[in-house]
Design a protein around this motif. Structure first.
Motif, PDB file in Angstrom:
ATOM      1  N   LEU A 124       0.257  -1.138   0.490  1.00 46.11           N
ATOM      2  CA  LEU A 124       0.023   0.034   0.516  1.00 46.11           C
ATOM      3  C   LEU A 124       1.133   0.835  -0.066  1.00 46.11           C
ATOM      4  O   LEU A 124       0.749   2.352  -1.048  1.00 46.11           O
ATOM      5  N   SER A 125       1.991   1.380   0.777  1.00 47.66           N
ATOM      6  CA  SER A 125       2.922   2.452   0.728  1.00 47.66           C
ATOM      7  C   SER A 125       3.826   2.705  -0.098  1.00 47.66           C
ATOM      8  O   SER A 125       3.993   3.648  -0.459  1.00 47.66           O
ATOM      9  N   THR A 126       3.683   1.101  -0.875  1.00 45.87           N
ATOM     10  CA  THR A 126       4.873   1.803  -1.816  1.00 45.87           C
ATOM     11  C   THR A 126       3.890   1.853  -3.330  1.00 45.87           C
ATOM     12  O   THR A 126       5.024   2.485  -4.589  1.00 45.87           O
ATOM     13  N   SER A 127       2.728   1.810  -3.178  1.00 44.88           N
ATOM     14  CA  SER A 127       2.083   2.454  -4.626  1.00 44.88           C
ATOM     15  C   SER A 127       2.129   4.207  -4.322  1.00 44.88           C
ATOM     16  O   SER A 127       1.584   4.097  -5.388  1.00 44.88           O
ATOM     17  N   PHE A 128       2.631   4.714  -3.493  1.00 42.66           N
ATOM     18  CA  PHE A 128       2.773   6.055  -3.972  1.00 42.66           C
ATOM     19  C   PHE A 128       4.671   6.746  -4.678  1.00 42.66           C
ATOM     20  O   PHE A 128       4.979   7.657  -4.718  1.00 42.66           O
ATOM     21  N   SER A 129       5.889   5.463  -4.324  1.00 45.70           N
ATOM     22  CA  SER A 129       6.510   5.329  -4.601  1.00 45.70           C
ATOM     23  C   SER A 129       6.721   5.715  -6.159  1.00 45.70           C
ATOM     24  O   SER A 129       5.683   5.303  -6.818  1.00 45.70           O
ATOM     25  N   LYS A 130       7.175   6.572  -6.089  1.00 45.04           N
ATOM     26  CA  LYS A 130       8.454   6.521  -7.576  1.00 45.04           C
ATOM     27  C   LYS A 130       9.613   5.781  -8.002  1.00 45.04           C
ATOM     28  O   LYS A 130      10.920   6.071  -6.888  1.00 45.04           O
ATOM     29  N   ASN A 131       9.513   5.248  -8.609  1.00 46.09           N
ATOM     30  CA  ASN A 131      11.128   4.293  -8.614  1.00 46.09           C
ATOM     31  C   ASN A 131      11.793   5.106  -9.996  1.00 46.09           C
ATOM     32  O   ASN A 131      11.660   5.667 -11.220  1.00 46.09           O
ATOM     33  N   THR A 132      13.071   5.609  -9.950  1.00 44.57           N
ATOM     34  CA  THR A 132      14.261   5.847 -10.144  1.00 44.57           C
ATOM     35  C   THR A 132      15.231   5.504 -10.387  1.00 44.57           C
ATOM     36  O   THR A 132      15.383   4.463  -9.891  1.00 44.57           O
ATOM     37  N   SER A 133      16.502   5.251 -11.023  1.00 45.44           N
ATOM     38  CA  SER A 133      17.592   4.901 -11.444  1.00 45.44           C
ATOM     39  C   SER A 133      18.079   4.587  -9.992  1.00 45.44           C
ATOM     40  O   SER A 133      18.999   3.515  -9.628  1.00 45.44           O
ATOM     41  N   ASP A 134      18.109   5.886  -8.454  1.00 47.81           N
ATOM     42  CA  ASP A 134      18.854   5.748  -7.575  1.00 47.81           C
ATOM     43  C   ASP A 134      18.043   5.048  -6.601  1.00 47.81           C
ATOM     44  O   ASP A 134      18.237   5.432  -5.420  1.00 47.81           O
ATOM     45  N   GLY A 135      16.988   4.359  -7.012  1.00 51.57           N
ATOM     46  CA  GLY A 135      16.377   3.903  -5.714  1.00 51.57           C
ATOM     47  C   GLY A 135      14.867   3.959  -6.033  1.00 51.57           C
ATOM     48  O   GLY A 135      14.026   4.912  -6.736  1.00 51.57           O
ATOM     49  N   THR A 136      13.964   3.982  -4.980  1.00 50.48           N
ATOM     50  CA  THR A 136      12.602   4.206  -4.679  1.00 50.48           C
ATOM     51  C   THR A 136      12.426   5.528  -3.725  1.00 50.48           C
ATOM     52  O   THR A 136      13.021   5.227  -2.554  1.00 50.48           O
ATOM     53  N   PHE A 137      11.405   6.039  -4.115  1.00 49.85           N
ATOM     54  CA  PHE A 137      11.522   7.725  -3.675  1.00 49.85           C
ATOM     55  C   PHE A 137      10.206   7.826  -2.804  1.00 49.85           C
ATOM     56  O   PHE A 137       9.130   6.965  -3.425  1.00 49.85           O
ATOM     57  N   GLY A 138      10.279   8.085  -1.016  1.00 52.00           N
ATOM     58  CA  GLY A 138       8.352   7.973  -0.812  1.00 52.00           C
ATOM     59  C   GLY A 138       8.384   8.778   0.047  1.00 52.00           C
ATOM     60  O   GLY A 138       9.361   9.309   0.281  1.00 52.00           O
ATOM     61  N   ASN A 139       7.843   8.507   1.350  1.00 46.88           N
ATOM     62  CA  ASN A 139       7.547   9.470   1.999  1.00 46.88           C
ATOM     63  C   ASN A 139       7.364   9.036   3.339  1.00 46.88           C
ATOM     64  O   ASN A 139       6.354   8.522   3.833  1.00 46.88           O
ATOM     65  N   TYR A 140       9.070   8.880   4.274  1.00 51.29           N
ATOM     66  CA  TYR A 140       8.336   8.332   5.494  1.00 51.29           C
ATOM     67  C   TYR A 140       8.999   9.020   6.909  1.00 51.29           C
ATOM     68  O   TYR A 140      10.436   9.622   6.276  1.00 51.29           O
ATOM     69  N   ILE A 141       8.744   8.241   7.997  1.00 51.54           N
ATOM     70  CA  ILE A 141       9.194   8.958   9.435  1.00 51.54           C
ATOM     71  C   ILE A 141      10.639   8.248   9.517  1.00 51.54           C
ATOM     72  O   ILE A 141       9.397   6.851  10.182  1.00 51.54           O
ATOM     73  N   ALA A 142      11.292   8.105  10.328  1.00 53.17           N
ATOM     74  CA  ALA A 142      12.332   7.100  10.987  1.00 53.17           C
ATOM     75  C   ALA A 142      11.869   7.454  12.548  1.00 53.17           C
ATOM     76  O   ALA A 142      12.142   8.185  13.010  1.00 53.17           O
ATOM     77  N   VAL A 143      11.541   6.583  13.242  1.00 52.96           N
ATOM     78  CA  VAL A 143      11.388   7.008  14.908  1.00 52.96           C
ATOM     79  C   VAL A 143      11.920   6.063  15.555  1.00 52.96           C
ATOM     80  O   VAL A 143      12.748   5.043  15.696  1.00 52.96           O
ATOM     81  N   GLY A 144      13.162   6.687  16.749  1.00 48.82           N
ATOM     82  CA  GLY A 144      13.788   5.909  17.911  1.00 48.82           C
ATOM     83  C   GLY A 144      13.280   6.463  19.360  1.00 48.82           C
ATOM     84  O   GLY A 144      12.425   7.310  19.382  1.00 48.82           O
ATOM     85  N   THR A 145      12.740   5.078  20.311  1.00 45.02           N
ATOM     86  CA  THR A 145      12.108   6.050  21.545  1.00 45.02           C
ATOM     87  C   THR A 145      12.847   4.354  22.853  1.00 45.02           C
ATOM     88  O   THR A 145      13.991   4.725  22.430  1.00 45.02           O
ATOM     89  N   LEU A 146      12.138   4.610  23.017  1.00 44.35           N
ATOM     90  CA  LEU A 146      12.804   4.248  24.376  1.00 44.35           C
ATOM     91  C   LEU A 146      13.800   2.498  24.317  1.00 44.35           C
ATOM     92  O   LEU A 146      13.959   1.950  24.897  1.00 44.35           O
ATOM     93  N   ASP A 147      12.576   1.948  23.278  1.00 44.01           N
ATOM     94  CA  ASP A 147      12.779   0.628  22.889  1.00 44.01           C
ATOM     95  C   ASP A 147      14.551   0.565  21.616  1.00 44.01           C
ATOM     96  O   ASP A 147      14.220   1.327  21.333  1.00 44.01           O
ATOM     97  N   PRO A 148      14.651  -0.501  21.914  1.00 47.95           N
ATOM     98  CA  PRO A 148      16.255  -0.324  21.289  1.00 47.95           C
ATOM     99  C   PRO A 148      15.454  -0.647  19.831  1.00 47.95           C
ATOM    100  O   PRO A 148      16.553  -0.480  18.369  1.00 47.95           O
ATOM    101  N   GLU A 149      14.335  -0.708  19.207  1.00 46.94           N
ATOM    102  CA  GLU A 149      14.412  -0.851  17.524  1.00 46.94           C
ATOM    103  C   GLU A 149      13.690   0.550  17.300  1.00 46.94           C
ATOM    104  O   GLU A 149      13.417   1.754  17.856  1.00 46.94           O
ATOM    105  N   ILE A 150      13.850   0.721  15.336  1.00 50.80           N
ATOM    106  CA  ILE A 150      13.537   1.594  15.200  1.00 50.80           C
ATOM    107  C   ILE A 150      12.489   1.209  14.760  1.00 50.80           C
ATOM    108  O   ILE A 150      12.683   0.487  13.278  1.00 50.80           O
TER     109      ILE A 150
END
Length: 565
Positions: free
Chosen positions: A210-236
């Protein structure tokens, strides 16, 4: 836990999908989620089995149709037919004759009818495939809802990491600069207290369809719109901002199966304030403690760097599947781990001009910069206090700023720093910025020499740095200072599109936008620099509030705003 906003991130105009889609939990998505969160699902299954066994031992089933399974036959002999258990006014035979008037034997015949319609039987509830075919639904589409969720190319998204009433979430706002309009768009629930945010446009390998349906494929990879979150948990966690009501992130970096016990092991009784939790054993492939800082590489777009309380900095390849099979780390995990600090690593940032160079700051009161390909050849400096935040200067690839817990902001030239921390490492200039910790700092990407700081003194300050023509010491002047009403300031970030707009948030869980174009001091100080850079300074009328735009809260509307101490 009090309400607060710990981090803010901008999304530049024209990146977001015009019409975000709603999250769909279908079979394919369940398969993807089970791979990302298989430990949580397994734990849930075990808990259900334990609950079922406990219920059986009590003589009843677990739930639903299983209730009382196996119990009737075993305990049937214990039932007593007591005629005096209920008072009966009617003779049983007479009561039977009375029931005959309802013609129960002909009940099924009454349901037979020649009328055919969507409600003629239970199947009629799903008779029509969609609302367009259903004559009983007059509203054939969700135009009103689509208009509410619509994001125009002139809008910015602002992502806020907020905790309120012990519930943590990402709140996504839309900001229309031309109309000075800021409003909430949607939100995403988080598993733990958020500490840092980083926007990126690279689509992670484990993203949902579903999220990749908005992405644009280019020679440098796929462009999208994402946010990375760091919390008190060890995972990202990495979430798509073009999908609303999402239940699971697009990617999870780390090993939740190995770090699910996030409670640290205390030393002694823990009664003494200076007692700290024992550090867990460091792992190469994943963090084992809270994520304190994140930085996305804008040149090598598949790379994400993370700083952690486990005293390491790790490098992640977003093009690899993050799911680790438990037997080896070849199929996921961090691709590099750097142990360049002796304390918790508070902040990390890539150098945009030198895409392999990292800048890190730690609670060991040092700052380090090194090439990720050869971290042993790095340089650094000893500081007089714990690092709160740091930023490379986009106008000088070798220059960076560090803000400290003691209220000081330092500027260094990386070329002049020693490889041996015992050697002297003087700063280019020192700025006494705030009374208390300088918890945030940002460098304006549009105006050279323009920085913003926010501190525990609840004030946001904008500074102008001017180079001397003779190459001597730089002149630093305060351009604007304002209490934006956000409490203790935890985040200050310049807009990626407008040179005189910044966002701030803090301990009052309130997001404020400050338009410096309405400030005479800012226009006077930065007008010449904008013209020199070929930008036009838009003239704005001075308005009530000094160019501050926010979302009215319930407390403000009721007049019961409580001052944060």
């Amino acid at each position: 836990m009090s309400s607060l906003i710990s981090a803010v991130a901008w999304v530049r105009r024209g990146v977001s999908a015009k019409n975000p889609q709603r999250y769909v939990l279908d079979d394919k998505e369940l398969e993807r989620v089970s791979a990302l969160a298989r430990i949580e699902l397994e734990d849930a299954r075990v808990e259900l089995e334990r609950a079922h066994e406990a219920a059986k031992s009590m003589g009843r089933g677990a739930e639903g149709g299983e209730a009382d399974d196996g119990g009737d036959d075993e305990n049937e002999e214990n039932w007593v037919d007591d005629e005096d258990a209920m008072d009966v006014d009617l003779d049983p035979q007479k009561g039977a004759e009375d029931l005959s008037q309802y013609k129960l034997d002909e009940y099924d015949d009454d349901l037979k009818t020649n009328d055919i319609g969507p409600f003629s039987n239970i199947k009629g509830l799903t008779y029509y495939r969609d609302n367009e075919e259903d004559p009983y639904i007059t509203l054939k589409d969700e135009d009103d809802e689509r208009e509410e969720l619509e994001v125009f190319s002139t809008d910015n998204l602002i992502v806020v990491a907020k905790t309120e009433d012990e519930i943590s979430q990402l709140e996504i706002y839309v900001y229309d600069e031309s109309q000075e309009n800021l409003y909430a768009h949607h939100d995403l629930m988080l598993p733990n207290f958020p500490l840092c945010l980083e926007w990126l446009d690279f689509t992670p390998a484990s993203s949902s369809s579903l999220s990749t349906s908005f992405s644009k494929n280019t020679s440098d990879g796929t462009f999208g719109n994402y946010i990375a979150v760091g919390t008190l948990d060890p995972e990202i966690e990495i979430w798509s901002l073009d999908v609303v009501e999402a239940m699971y992130p697009n990617s999870v970096l780390g090993r939740p199966d190995q770090t699910k016990a996030h409670v640290p092991t205390p030393l002694g009784t823990g009664k003494k304030k200076k007692k700290k939790a024992k550090h867990r054993a460091v792992e190469e492939g994943y963090h084992v403690d809270a994520i304190l800082g994140l930085s996305w590489n804008k040149v090598q777009r598949n790379l994400l760097a993370s700083a952690s309380a486990d005293r390491t900095v790790k490098l992640w390849d977003l093009s690899r599947n993050p799911t680790i099979n438990g037997e080896s780390e070849e199929n996921g995990g961090a691709i590099r781990s750097f142990n360049v600090h002796k304390g918790e690593v508070q902040a990390v940032q890539w150098n945009e001009k030198e895409p392999s160079v990292l800048l890190t700051g730690s609670y060991d009161r040092t700052v380090r910069t090194f090439d990720s390909r050869s971290p042993g050849t790095g340089v650094g400096a000893i500081l007089g206090s714990d690092v709160e935040a740091l930023r490379w200067d986009p106008w000088e690839s070798h220059s960076f700023y560090v803000s400290l817990e003691n209220g000081i902001v330092l500027n260094f030239d990386a070329r002049a720093l020693p490889s041996n921390l015992e050697s002297p490492s003087p700063a280019r200039f020192t700025l006494s910025a705030h009374d208390g910790a300088v918890s945030s700092i940002d460098v304006n990407p549009h105006i050279k020499g323009c920085i913003v700081t926010g501190g525990a003194d609840k004030v946001v300050k904008v500074w102008n740095i001017i180079d001397n023509e003779d190459g001597g010491k730089r002149n630093v002047s305060l351009v604007a200072s304002k209490d934006l009403g956000v409490g203790k300031v935890f985040s200050t970030v310049f807009s990626p599109d407008d040179p005189l707009t910044l966002a701030a948030a803090g301990s009052k869980a309130k997001l404020q936008i400050w338009d410096l174009g309405a400030n005479m001091g800012a226009k006077k100080a930065f007008g010449p620099k904008l013209r020199e850079a070929g930008r036009i300074l838009r003239e704005k009328e001075a308005k009530e509030g000094g160019g501050v735009v926010g979302v009215a809260s319930d407390d403000e509307e009721s007049g019961d705003e409580i001052d944060d101490e």
